[in-house]
Design a protein around this motif. Structure first.
Motif, PDB file in Angstrom:
ATOM      1  N   ILE A   2      33.172  50.192  48.014  1.00  0.00           N
ATOM      2  CA  ILE A   2      33.615  48.812  48.173  1.00  0.00           C
ATOM      3  C   ILE A   2      35.133  48.742  48.056  1.00  0.00           C
ATOM      4  O   ILE A   2      35.730  49.310  47.145  1.00  0.00           O
ATOM      5  CB  ILE A   2      32.977  47.912  47.094  1.00  0.00           C
ATOM      6  CG1 ILE A   2      31.453  47.941  47.244  1.00  0.00           C
ATOM      7  CG2 ILE A   2      33.491  46.486  47.224  1.00  0.00           C
ATOM      8  CD1 ILE A   2      30.730  47.181  46.155  1.00  0.00           C
ATOM      9  N   LYS A   3      35.749  48.052  49.008  1.00  0.00           N
ATOM     10  CA  LYS A   3      37.201  47.908  49.000  1.00  0.00           C
ATOM     11  C   LYS A   3      37.617  46.977  47.868  1.00  0.00           C
ATOM     12  O   LYS A   3      37.139  45.850  47.776  1.00  0.00           O
ATOM     13  CB  LYS A   3      37.682  47.346  50.333  1.00  0.00           C
ATOM     14  CG  LYS A   3      39.202  47.277  50.444  1.00  0.00           C
ATOM     15  CD  LYS A   3      39.610  46.743  51.802  1.00  0.00           C
ATOM     16  CE  LYS A   3      41.138  46.664  51.907  1.00  0.00           C
ATOM     17  NZ  LYS A   3      41.559  46.107  53.218  1.00  0.00           N
ATOM     18  N   GLN A   4      38.468  47.458  46.995  1.00  0.00           N
ATOM     19  CA  GLN A   4      38.955  46.644  45.870  1.00  0.00           C
ATOM     20  C   GLN A   4      40.307  46.048  46.255  1.00  0.00           C
ATOM     21  O   GLN A   4      41.335  46.721  46.203  1.00  0.00           O
ATOM     22  CB  GLN A   4      39.070  47.493  44.602  1.00  0.00           C
ATOM     23  CG  GLN A   4      37.723  48.011  44.116  1.00  0.00           C
ATOM     24  CD  GLN A   4      37.836  48.813  42.843  1.00  0.00           C
ATOM     25  OE1 GLN A   4      38.889  49.353  42.513  1.00  0.00           O
ATOM     26  NE2 GLN A   4      36.750  48.911  42.112  1.00  0.00           N
ATOM     27  N   GLU A   5      40.276  44.784  46.648  1.00  0.00           N
ATOM     28  CA  GLU A   5      41.481  44.129  47.167  1.00  0.00           C
ATOM     29  C   GLU A   5      41.888  42.969  46.266  1.00  0.00           C
ATOM     30  O   GLU A   5      41.054  42.148  45.875  1.00  0.00           O
ATOM     31  CB  GLU A   5      41.224  43.628  48.591  1.00  0.00           C
ATOM     32  CG  GLU A   5      42.455  43.068  49.268  1.00  0.00           C
ATOM     33  CD  GLU A   5      42.192  42.695  50.728  1.00  0.00           C
ATOM     34  OE1 GLU A   5      43.154  42.292  51.417  1.00  0.00           O
ATOM     35  OE2 GLU A   5      41.025  42.795  51.169  1.00  0.00           O
ATOM     36  N   LYS A   6      43.167  42.908  45.961  1.00  0.00           N
ATOM     37  CA  LYS A   6      43.720  41.801  45.188  1.00  0.00           C
ATOM     38  C   LYS A   6      44.430  40.831  46.137  1.00  0.00           C
ATOM     39  O   LYS A   6      45.008  41.241  47.139  1.00  0.00           O
ATOM     40  CB  LYS A   6      44.730  42.314  44.156  1.00  0.00           C
ATOM     41  CG  LYS A   6      44.148  43.229  43.095  1.00  0.00           C
ATOM     42  CD  LYS A   6      45.245  43.680  42.139  1.00  0.00           C
ATOM     43  CE  LYS A   6      44.703  44.641  41.083  1.00  0.00           C
ATOM     44  NZ  LYS A   6      45.779  45.102  40.157  1.00  0.00           N
ATOM     45  N   PHE A   7      44.376  39.561  45.762  1.00  0.00           N
ATOM     46  CA  PHE A   7      45.038  38.535  46.559  1.00  0.00           C
ATOM     47  C   PHE A   7      46.091  37.827  45.705  1.00  0.00           C
ATOM     48  O   PHE A   7      45.976  37.773  44.472  1.00  0.00           O
ATOM     49  CB  PHE A   7      44.028  37.510  47.084  1.00  0.00           C
ATOM     50  CG  PHE A   7      42.904  38.130  47.861  1.00  0.00           C
ATOM     51  CD1 PHE A   7      43.117  38.621  49.134  1.00  0.00           C
ATOM     52  CD2 PHE A   7      41.632  38.240  47.306  1.00  0.00           C
ATOM     53  CE1 PHE A   7      42.079  39.197  49.857  1.00  0.00           C
ATOM     54  CE2 PHE A   7      40.593  38.810  48.014  1.00  0.00           C
ATOM     55  CZ  PHE A   7      40.816  39.293  49.300  1.00  0.00           C
ATOM     56  N   GLU A   8      47.091  37.299  46.374  1.00  0.00           N
ATOM     57  CA  GLU A   8      48.168  36.597  45.662  1.00  0.00           C
ATOM     58  C   GLU A   8      48.363  35.222  46.278  1.00  0.00           C
ATOM     59  O   GLU A   8      48.587  35.093  47.481  1.00  0.00           O
ATOM     60  CB  GLU A   8      49.471  37.398  45.744  1.00  0.00           C
ATOM     61  CG  GLU A   8      50.586  36.798  44.894  1.00  0.00           C
ATOM     62  CD  GLU A   8      51.817  37.695  44.840  1.00  0.00           C
ATOM     63  OE1 GLU A   8      51.823  38.639  44.022  1.00  0.00           O
ATOM     64  OE2 GLU A   8      52.754  37.444  45.625  1.00  0.00           O
ATOM     65  N   LEU A   9      48.241  34.200  45.424  1.00  0.00           N
ATOM     66  CA  LEU A   9      48.403  32.812  45.851  1.00  0.00           C
ATOM     67  C   LEU A   9      49.711  32.277  45.277  1.00  0.00           C
ATOM     68  O   LEU A   9      49.969  32.430  44.082  1.00  0.00           O
ATOM     69  CB  LEU A   9      47.215  31.975  45.381  1.00  0.00           C
ATOM     70  CG  LEU A   9      47.223  30.498  45.775  1.00  0.00           C
ATOM     71  CD1 LEU A   9      45.856  30.088  46.319  1.00  0.00           C
ATOM     72  CD2 LEU A   9      47.582  29.607  44.587  1.00  0.00           C
ATOM     73  N   THR A  10      50.543  31.672  46.130  1.00  0.00           N
ATOM     74  CA  THR A  10      51.844  31.163  45.705  1.00  0.00           C
ATOM     75  C   THR A  10      51.901  29.652  45.899  1.00  0.00           C
ATOM     76  O   THR A  10      51.604  29.146  46.998  1.00  0.00           O
ATOM     77  CB  THR A  10      52.986  31.825  46.502  1.00  0.00           C
ATOM     78  OG1 THR A  10      52.897  33.250  46.347  1.00  0.00           O
ATOM     79  CG2 THR A  10      54.341  31.349  45.998  1.00  0.00           C
ATOM     80  N   ILE A  11      52.254  28.949  44.846  1.00  0.00           N
ATOM     81  CA  ILE A  11      52.359  27.483  44.892  1.00  0.00           C
ATOM     82  C   ILE A  11      53.817  27.084  44.721  1.00  0.00           C
ATOM     83  O   ILE A  11      54.478  27.497  43.760  1.00  0.00           O
ATOM     84  CB  ILE A  11      51.525  26.828  43.772  1.00  0.00           C
ATOM     85  CG1 ILE A  11      50.079  27.315  43.800  1.00  0.00           C
ATOM     86  CG2 ILE A  11      51.570  25.303  43.896  1.00  0.00           C
ATOM     87  CD1 ILE A  11      49.261  26.844  42.604  1.00  0.00           C
ATOM     88  N   THR A  12      54.328  26.293  45.643  1.00  0.00           N
ATOM     89  CA  THR A  12      55.666  25.713  45.520  1.00  0.00           C
ATOM     90  C   THR A  12      55.533  24.198  45.682  1.00  0.00           C
ATOM     91  O   THR A  12      54.443  23.689  45.999  1.00  0.00           O
ATOM     92  CB  THR A  12      56.625  26.260  46.588  1.00  0.00           C
ATOM     93  OG1 THR A  12      56.187  25.792  47.878  1.00  0.00           O
ATOM     94  CG2 THR A  12      56.658  27.780  46.573  1.00  0.00           C
ATOM     95  N   ALA A  13      56.629  23.486  45.514  1.00  0.00           N
ATOM     96  CA  ALA A  13      56.592  22.037  45.694  1.00  0.00           C
ATOM     97  C   ALA A  13      56.280  21.666  47.132  1.00  0.00           C
ATOM     98  O   ALA A  13      55.762  20.586  47.418  1.00  0.00           O
ATOM     99  CB  ALA A  13      57.928  21.433  45.262  1.00  0.00           C
TER     100      ALA A  13
END
Length: 497
Positions: A2-13
């Protein structure tokens, strides 16, 4: 593999982006499928701020990101007007759903607007709180973005890293959500105001002066919760309902084998003596609650019931010795399989790999007297796992209605109030030494003078032993209470047949 993938979410104004191409602001319920790995706030100048965790707070939870926002913008949020806080946007799951709004100052205030257990509390400034809606990892994105818009500087951002839940985590999350929803649906109509407090906190300890009715109150709450607000006394419950309540009183010789499990002597078939592993009272109780919890998840026809375990005089036992490794499992944040542990005798179980956990439907009430000498040694690891509620001497005066005599009740309240005022005026005493209403319930069979000579005088004498002018202090107590010493030659009613 199983591919172990991390995601990154960025919040700005100005916007929200994610390295996961499936992410969309039009469906924040997708957050149910993901597990947080970390979060941080980054200022425009590059300075990074991470969460300052409080004791017992779980790392990398669905609440970490909004807690960082509260931490960074605490002063600005606190300065908002009541109207601005209550209209503060928190979440909008999809274009057609309502906007969930509101930053509240207490759980009670939050629940007046939204009856759910899906919230976070952020404590600041000596007991003050922000309380707002929070469920999955995406449910507070709008709240965080609004904070950046109102209070942040250009270039500020919040970053959340996450991954997909595996099959086991997904199943556990679904099971927990179903159980929580069912418990929430039952979470209404209670007669006792402390019942809702226990449901919210899972673990509660009533502390205070002697005779404030802590044990009586604990039993009232248990009956109230088990009957969903129908009864207020355990004796009114059905035999089946009473199995959902257990009561135990701790004492210095109480230990792990009494409470959890231990080796007990037994007579073998050939008459010889041996030992066998037996479950203690708490483990037997948890087994009943766990069976109901697991059965209710397998079949919708099985009602999810609540189970209440009462520990009277919880501070009189040696807590570390009694609970052992259960410190972890009783933590409200680690209920269910997240808090699985192996007990001390697991190698003797039929299945050595069997794990012990406390299910979501178990609630624990403890009672303790503040003036007990063993209070100072009460384990700090336990303290942070319980919500402490102080009961003052005059808070349970409604108990005196059991005297069924209004004139007697009023006189009891008058004398109790006068005596307690005098006790509080003694320099080395305080409110913890005041007399509670349960002492005055003895007036059903005693006179006021008998209550003084046989119960109150000995207790107060012990309070002031070794103080300067003991006799003078006791005389002031007697005068405040209204005790009239029988004149020589009079017959004390206590001696009459």
């Amino acid at each position: 593999m199983i591919k172990q993938e991390k995601f990154e979410l960025t919040i700005t104004a100005d916007g929200v982006t994610s390295t996961d191409e499936r992410f969309t602001m039009d469906d924040l319920s997708l957050g149910d499928q993901y597990k947080p790995l970390g979060a941080y706030f980054q200022k425009a100048d590059g300075e990074t701020i991470k969460r300052t965790y409080r004791k017992g707070e779980r790392r990398n939870s669905n609440q970490t990101m909004p807690r960082i926002a509260c931490q960074v913008f605490e002063k600005q949020i606190a300065a908002l007007s009541v109207e601005s806080r209550e209209s503060f946007p928190i979440c909008k799951y999809n274009p057609s759903s309502e906007v969930i709004c509101g930053i509240y100052t207490s759980v009670e205030e939050f629940r007046q607007h939204r009856k759910t257990l899906e919230y976070l509390t952020y404590s600041y400034d000596n007991g003050r709180q922000f309380v707002l809606y929070c469920w999955n990892i995406f449910s507070t994105i709008i709240f965080v973005q609004e904070c950046l818009k109102r209070f942040g500087e250009p270039g500020d951002k919040m970053v959340l890293t996450y991954r997909e839940k595996d099959e086991q985590e997904e199943q556990e999350a679904t099971t927990e959500a179903a159980a929580q929803e069912e418990l929430v649906q039952q979470f209404k109509g209670y007669q006792n105001p402390f019942s809702s407090m226990l449901i919210e906190s899972k673990n509660l300890i009533f502390r205070g002066a002697p005779g404030t009715g802590k044990s009586y109150l604990a039993k009232e709450i248990a009956a109230d919760i088990i009957s969903n607000g129908y009864y207020e006394k355990i004796t009114q419950l059905s035999p089946e309902q009473r199995k959902q309540i257990e009561f135990v009183q701790f004492h210095p010789s109480y230990d792990y084998s009494d409470f959890v499990e231990g080796l007990r002597p037994k007579v073998n078939d050939d008459g010889t003596m041996g030992f066998e592993l037996q479950d203690g009272i708490f483990k037997k109780f948890i087994a009943r609650a766990r069976k109901n919890y697991e059965d209710s998840q397998k079949s919708k026809e099985t009602e999810l019931k609540k189970y209440v375990f009462i520990i009277d005089e919880i501070n009189r036992g040696e807590i570390s010795k009694i609970f052992g490794e259960l410190f972890f499992s009783i933590d409200p944040e680690y209920r269910g399989r997240a808090g699985e542990i192996s007990t001390q005798y697991s190698n003797l179980h039929a299945d050595p790999d069997e794990k012990f956990y406390i299910p979501e439907n178990v609630y624990i009430i403890g009672t303790m007297n503040d003036i007990d000498r063993s209070v100072d040694s009460f384990d700090f690891a336990m303290r942070r796992r319980f919500r402490f509620v102080e009961l003052k001497a005059d808070e349970r005066l409604e108990m005196l209605s059991n005297l069924e005599n209004e004139e007697l009740e009023n006189e009891a309240i008058r004398r109790m109030s006068a005596l307690n005022k005098e006790i509080a005026d003694v320099p080395d005493l305080n409110e913890n030494y005041q007399i509670g209403a349960s002492y005055f319930l003895k007036l059903k069979t005693l006179t006021f003078n008998q209550l003084w000579t046989d119960y109150l005088h000995p207790l107060l004498q012990e309070y002031i032993r070794g103080m300067y002018d003991e006799e003078g202090i006791m005389n002031r107590f007697a005068d405040a209470y209204g005790y009239k010493k029988p004149a020589d030659g009079d017959t004390d009613e206590a001696a009459q047949d």
